[in-house]
Design an enzyme around this catalytic site. Structure first.
Site, PDB file in Angstrom:
ATOM      1  N   ARG A  42       0.858  -1.183   0.000  1.00 34.31           N
ATOM      2  CA  ARG A  42       0.000   0.000   0.000  1.00 34.31           C
ATOM      3  C   ARG A  42       0.897   1.236   0.000  1.00 34.31           C
ATOM      4  O   ARG A  42       2.055   1.175   0.398  1.00 34.31           O
ATOM      5  CB  ARG A  42      -0.917  -0.005   1.215  1.00 34.31           C
ATOM      6  CG  ARG A  42      -1.854  -1.211   1.281  1.00 34.31           C
ATOM      7  CD  ARG A  42      -2.667  -1.197   2.565  1.00 34.31           C
ATOM      8  NE  ARG A  42      -3.582  -2.337   2.630  1.00 34.31           N
ATOM      9  CZ  ARG A  42      -3.277  -3.530   3.160  1.00 34.31           C
ATOM     10  NH1 ARG A  42      -2.058  -3.716   3.689  1.00 34.31           N
ATOM     11  NH2 ARG A  42      -4.151  -4.504   3.178  1.00 34.31           N
ATOM     12  N   LYS A  71      -1.803  -2.742   7.582  1.00 33.47           N
ATOM     13  CA  LYS A  71      -3.225  -2.641   7.899  1.00 33.47           C
ATOM     14  C   LYS A  71      -3.593  -3.713   8.914  1.00 33.47           C
ATOM     15  O   LYS A  71      -3.248  -4.885   8.759  1.00 33.47           O
ATOM     16  CB  LYS A  71      -4.051  -2.814   6.622  1.00 33.47           C
ATOM     17  CG  LYS A  71      -5.528  -2.479   6.795  1.00 33.47           C
ATOM     18  CD  LYS A  71      -6.236  -2.504   5.466  1.00 33.47           C
ATOM     19  CE  LYS A  71      -7.693  -2.106   5.610  1.00 33.47           C
ATOM     20  NZ  LYS A  71      -8.402  -2.107   4.305  1.00 33.47           N
ATOM     21  N   HIS A 122      -2.929   2.940  -5.597  1.00 29.54           N
ATOM     22  CA  HIS A 122      -3.468   1.629  -5.233  1.00 29.54           C
ATOM     23  C   HIS A 122      -3.683   0.752  -6.465  1.00 29.54           C
ATOM     24  O   HIS A 122      -3.712  -0.477  -6.361  1.00 29.54           O
ATOM     25  CB  HIS A 122      -4.784   1.796  -4.468  1.00 29.54           C
ATOM     26  CG  HIS A 122      -5.024   0.720  -3.451  1.00 29.54           C
ATOM     27  ND1 HIS A 122      -4.262   0.566  -2.318  1.00 29.54           N
ATOM     28  CD2 HIS A 122      -5.934  -0.285  -3.421  1.00 29.54           C
ATOM     29  CE1 HIS A 122      -4.701  -0.458  -1.618  1.00 29.54           C
ATOM     30  NE2 HIS A 122      -5.712  -1.010  -2.272  1.00 29.54           N
ATOM     31  N   ARG A 158      -0.960  -1.676  -6.860  1.00 23.56           N
ATOM     32  CA  ARG A 158      -1.114  -2.856  -5.990  1.00 23.56           C
ATOM     33  C   ARG A 158      -2.061  -3.864  -6.630  1.00 23.56           C
ATOM     34  O   ARG A 158      -1.806  -5.072  -6.625  1.00 23.56           O
ATOM     35  CB  ARG A 158      -1.624  -2.396  -4.622  1.00 23.56           C
ATOM     36  CG  ARG A 158      -1.979  -3.521  -3.643  1.00 23.56           C
ATOM     37  CD  ARG A 158      -2.373  -2.892  -2.306  1.00 23.56           C
ATOM     38  NE  ARG A 158      -3.094  -3.788  -1.438  1.00 23.56           N
ATOM     39  CZ  ARG A 158      -2.534  -4.601  -0.536  1.00 23.56           C
ATOM     40  NH1 ARG A 158      -1.227  -4.648  -0.434  1.00 23.56           N
ATOM     41  NH2 ARG A 158      -3.273  -5.367   0.240  1.00 23.56           N
ATOM     42  N   HIS A 186      -3.581  -9.725   3.178  1.00 21.38           N
ATOM     43  CA  HIS A 186      -5.023  -9.876   3.376  1.00 21.38           C
ATOM     44  C   HIS A 186      -5.292 -10.847   4.518  1.00 21.38           C
ATOM     45  O   HIS A 186      -4.671 -11.910   4.603  1.00 21.38           O
ATOM     46  CB  HIS A 186      -5.693 -10.398   2.103  1.00 21.38           C
ATOM     47  CG  HIS A 186      -5.784  -9.376   1.023  1.00 21.38           C
ATOM     48  ND1 HIS A 186      -6.003  -9.694  -0.305  1.00 21.38           N
ATOM     49  CD2 HIS A 186      -5.704  -8.016   1.061  1.00 21.38           C
ATOM     50  CE1 HIS A 186      -6.047  -8.592  -1.020  1.00 21.38           C
ATOM     51  NE2 HIS A 186      -5.854  -7.565  -0.221  1.00 21.38           N
ATOM     52  N   TYR A 208      -9.363 -10.806  -7.304  1.00 20.12           N
ATOM     53  CA  TYR A 208      -8.447 -10.769  -8.451  1.00 20.12           C
ATOM     54  C   TYR A 208      -8.534 -12.025  -9.313  1.00 20.12           C
ATOM     55  O   TYR A 208      -7.895 -12.088 -10.358  1.00 20.12           O
ATOM     56  CB  TYR A 208      -7.004 -10.602  -7.968  1.00 20.12           C
ATOM     57  CG  TYR A 208      -6.791  -9.359  -7.155  1.00 20.12           C
ATOM     58  CD1 TYR A 208      -6.842  -8.096  -7.735  1.00 20.12           C
ATOM     59  CD2 TYR A 208      -6.549  -9.441  -5.787  1.00 20.12           C
ATOM     60  CE1 TYR A 208      -6.648  -6.955  -6.974  1.00 20.12           C
ATOM     61  CE2 TYR A 208      -6.355  -8.297  -5.021  1.00 20.12           C
ATOM     62  CZ  TYR A 208      -6.408  -7.059  -5.626  1.00 20.12           C
ATOM     63  OH  TYR A 208      -6.224  -5.941  -4.870  1.00 20.12           O
TER      64      TYR A 208
END
Length: 335
Positions: free
Chosen positions: A152, A177, A283, A286, A309, A318
């Site tokens: 990120r 995150k 982003h 990414r 994630h 994706y």
């Protein structure tokens, strides 16, 4: 109900002398919890807008009804996205639970902004090459690093010198995150450029130390545990700002990281010059990283770990490139 800007000023005399101190207390509680400065600005901004939207009344004199009306107005009149509405709700819940110590009942009557499931904007390999070719200097290096690692934007900008492991060819992302650390790949094509950045930081840091500065801001309570760590090279930002500035949290003058706005502007200019009409942000790089890895046959669990994630379901957005979808079907007209 009007919804003023989050930066609109609050008149001390209009709502009482306690309100400015209220925002100071919000900032103090946020800093105690070690939230980022960006989160602090966002929370204070939403609380300010909430107060102004309710005639500058003190939040202690309001409750669930006013919060519901404010959030509903954001969705109905402000037409904000679901994520924006949730951001406002999180800020107001922090105000009532952590600052005012008031427990709001479950907000039953809030009109929720609709969650839309959208396919992420992804650049092709050719488009990535064209965009990077039209960038130069540090913005190009940062854009290349975002695409090459899947980080990120703020994870990239907050890298410290010690986080790049040239021996193991990996980058350690600290406090990503969700407050999690992870490792991601170090692109071999960027090793030489990153070594030059480390040397540049070394010289800049030596100059700062000679002038009586050079102490980096340390996360959490590390500054108390290791008083001299902030002056070590390893803790300096890998991409420091051009000049020193005063930290609004403690008033110390130090060198912070590169401005994210400069990268965003350079990226937009490059996309415009490359003739790319897709919506592109940092982003997007990414998203392109994850999509191109899956296209190349990478395991989805590996991609999940590289992206950080929590759930593989997040990474599955994706997989449209694996199933090919409409792009993998030959139209009858073309037959």
């Amino acid at each position: 109900m009007p919804y003023p800007s989050r930066n609109a000023p609050i008149n001390r005399s209009a709502i009482g002398s306690g309100s400015p101190r209220l925002l100071d207390e919000v900032r103090r509680r946020i800093r105690v919890r070690h939230y980022s400065l960006r989160t602090e600005h966002i929370y204070v901004g939403w609380i300010r807008r909430f107060i102004l939207a309710n005639g500058k009344r003190h939040p202690r004199d309001m409750g669930a009804a006013e919060v519901e009306a404010f959030l509903t107005g954001l969705a109905v009149h402000g037409k904000v996205s679901a994520s924006t509405q949730n951001q406002a709700l999180t800020a107001l819940l922090f105000l009532y639970r952590e600052v005012l110590r008031m427990d709001l009942p479950w907000l039953e009557n809030v009109v929720r902004a609709k969650h839309g499931r959208r396919v992420p904007s992804v650049l092709s390999r050719d488009e990535i090459g064209r965009v990077l070719a039209l960038m130069d200097g540090r913005p190009r290096l940062l854009a290349s690093l975002l695409y090459g690692t899947g980080m990120r934007l703020m994870e990239c900008l907050r890298l410290r010198v010690k986080d790049v492991d040239f021996e193991r060819n990996e980058i350690v992302v600290r406090d990503g995150k969700g407050g999690k650390d992870r490792r991601t790949v170090l692109p071999a094509t960027l090793v030489a450029a990153l070594r030059e950045e480390v040397e540049r930081v070394r010289l800049l840091h030596a100059a700062d130390l000679a002038e009586g500065f050079g102490e980096a801001q340390l996360p959490h309570a590390l500054a108390r545990k290791y008083p001299n760590a902030g002056r070590e090279l390893g803790w300096q930002f890998l991409f420091p700002s051009e000049r020193r500035s005063r930290d609004p949290r403690d008033g110390c003058e130090r060198r912070h990281h590169f401005d994210d706005g400069m990268l965003s502007r350079a990226l937009k200019v490059a996309c415009r010059r490359a003739g790319i009409v897709k919506p592109v942000s940092a982003h997007t790089l990414r998203h392109s990283f994850a999509t191109h890895l899956l296209e190349a046959g990478a395991d989805i669990r590996t991609v999940q770990e590289l992206l950080g994630h929590k759930d593989v379901a997040t990474t599955q957005i994706y997989t449209h490139v694996l199933n090919r979808g409409a792009g993998g079907v030959l139209s009858p007209l073309d037959r």
